[in-house]
Design an enzyme around this catalytic site. Structure first.
Site: not given
Ligand code: PBG
Length: 336
Positions: A202, A259
């Site tokens: 991520k 992601k």
């Molecule tokens: C939290 C989380 C996030 C997303 C999913 N889980 C946000 C982040 O890491 O700031 C983002 C999902 C999206 O943008 O659709 N850990």
């Protein structure tokens, strides 16, 4: 493999593109409703579902309207949903998400009751439940997220989600050792059959903007770092992504995720080829917003571009896609 000696009249690629049936016949990649995972935001203590301005067509559901949403997904044949809480009970560690009566627990129970066969994925992370918006408790001088305290809490949060009936546990906080901590806590609590979908690679991305709006987990308060770069990955790093994924597999991940999605298709392909694991992509909020607003401006044919990009995730090696388009894509796929 390539025979460059074939005479020119034989080199006609367009023969296999002549009509729709022929194209369908030779198609290499297929997209179906089975590939779709729908994310749902659930706000507590509110009477009305509210559309998220930066994500046209996506709502903060209430605990009541969640029931209809889940049933709608089930009726459309979507196999899985992932739930995000919009909490009104935030504190410095996100304790609400570790409590049996908390929002995380309640929304899982409501979803399972609404449609027992749909897979409910619990996103385990703390950013939706902490008052500073970070993905775990801060260290003593509030300069960073405390990795190992977060691990203890992740274990508690995961067992809480498991007890509420979650089918899959998906840690999204990018803490070192997270998968291992969750796996061993689940096993100790009798949930050794519950699979883990790790947000393995991520990246610290600008494409999460609308999500933070939606889930109310923006940073920028006085507590903690101003961004998530000390735990989420640097977008420049491909080899590090492979090491992250390998680490999560070694810790016990059953499925892995990359992601965001669209700017990272190269990483998806490489993860799939390297590890041959069930591999998922998160088509994140900013990617969704870009298409919606481009379509609203008349710059792009919405449905064509939507189906194209979902297909491209599959072509890149994803076995499934978490996408805010899941319901509208399922509708089109079910007409075919
Ligand atoms: C939290 C989380 C996030 C997303 C999913 N889980 C946000 C982040 O890491 O700031 C983002 C999902 C999206 O943008 O659709 N850990």
């Amino acid at each position: 493999m390539h025979n460059l000696d074939i005479p020119a009249p034989e080199k006609r690629m367009r023969r296999l593109r002549a009509n729709d049936t022929m194209r369908r016949f030779i198609r290499e990649t297929h997209l179906s409703v089975n590939d779709l995972i729908y994310p749902i935001f659930v706000e507590e203590n509110t009477d009305e579902r509210v559309e998220i301005k930066s994500m046209p067509g996506v709502f903060r559901e209430t605990e009541t309207t969640l029931v209809d949403k889940v049933k709608e997904c089930d009726a459309a044949g979507i196999p899985a949903i992932i739930l995000f809480g919009v909490s009104k009970h935030k504190d410095s560690i996100g304790s609400d998400s570790m409590q049996k009566t908390g929002l995380l627990s309640r929304m899982i129970q409501i979803a399972k009751q609404a449609a027992p066969n749909i897979l409910v994925i619990a996103d385990v992370c703390f950013c939706e439940y902490t008052d500073h918006g970070h993905c775990g408790p801060l260290n003593d001088d509030s300069t960073d997220v405390d990795n190992d305290r977060t691990l203890e809490n992740l274990a508690a949060q995961s067992v809480n989600a498991a007890k509420a009936g979650a089918d899959i546990i998906a840690p999204s906080g990018m803490m070192d050792g997270g998968v291992e901590a969750i796996r061993s806590a689940l096993n100790q609590s009798g949930f050794n059959k519950l699979p883990i979908m790790a947000y393995a690679a991520k990246f610290a991305s600008g494409f999460y903007g609308p999500f933070r709006d939606a889930a109310g987990c923006s940073l920028g308060g006085s507590q903690g770092p101003k961004d998530r770069k000390t735990y989420q990955m640097d977008p420049a790093n491909r080899m590090e992504a492979l090491r992250e994924v390998e680490q999560d597999i070694l810790e016990g991940a059953d499925m892995v995720m990359v992601k965001p999605g669209l700017p990272y298709l190269d990483v998806i392909r490489e993860v799939k080829d390297t590890f041959q694991m069930p591999t998922f992509a998160y088509n994140v909020s900013g990617e969704y917003a870009m298409l919606k607003f481009a379509a609203q401006a008349g710059a792009i044919d919405h449905d064509v571009a939507m189906m194209e990009k979902l297909m491209c995730f599959k072509r890149a090696g994803a076995d499934g896609i978490i996408t805010y388009h899941a319901l509208e894509a399922a509708e089109l796929l079910n007409q075919q």
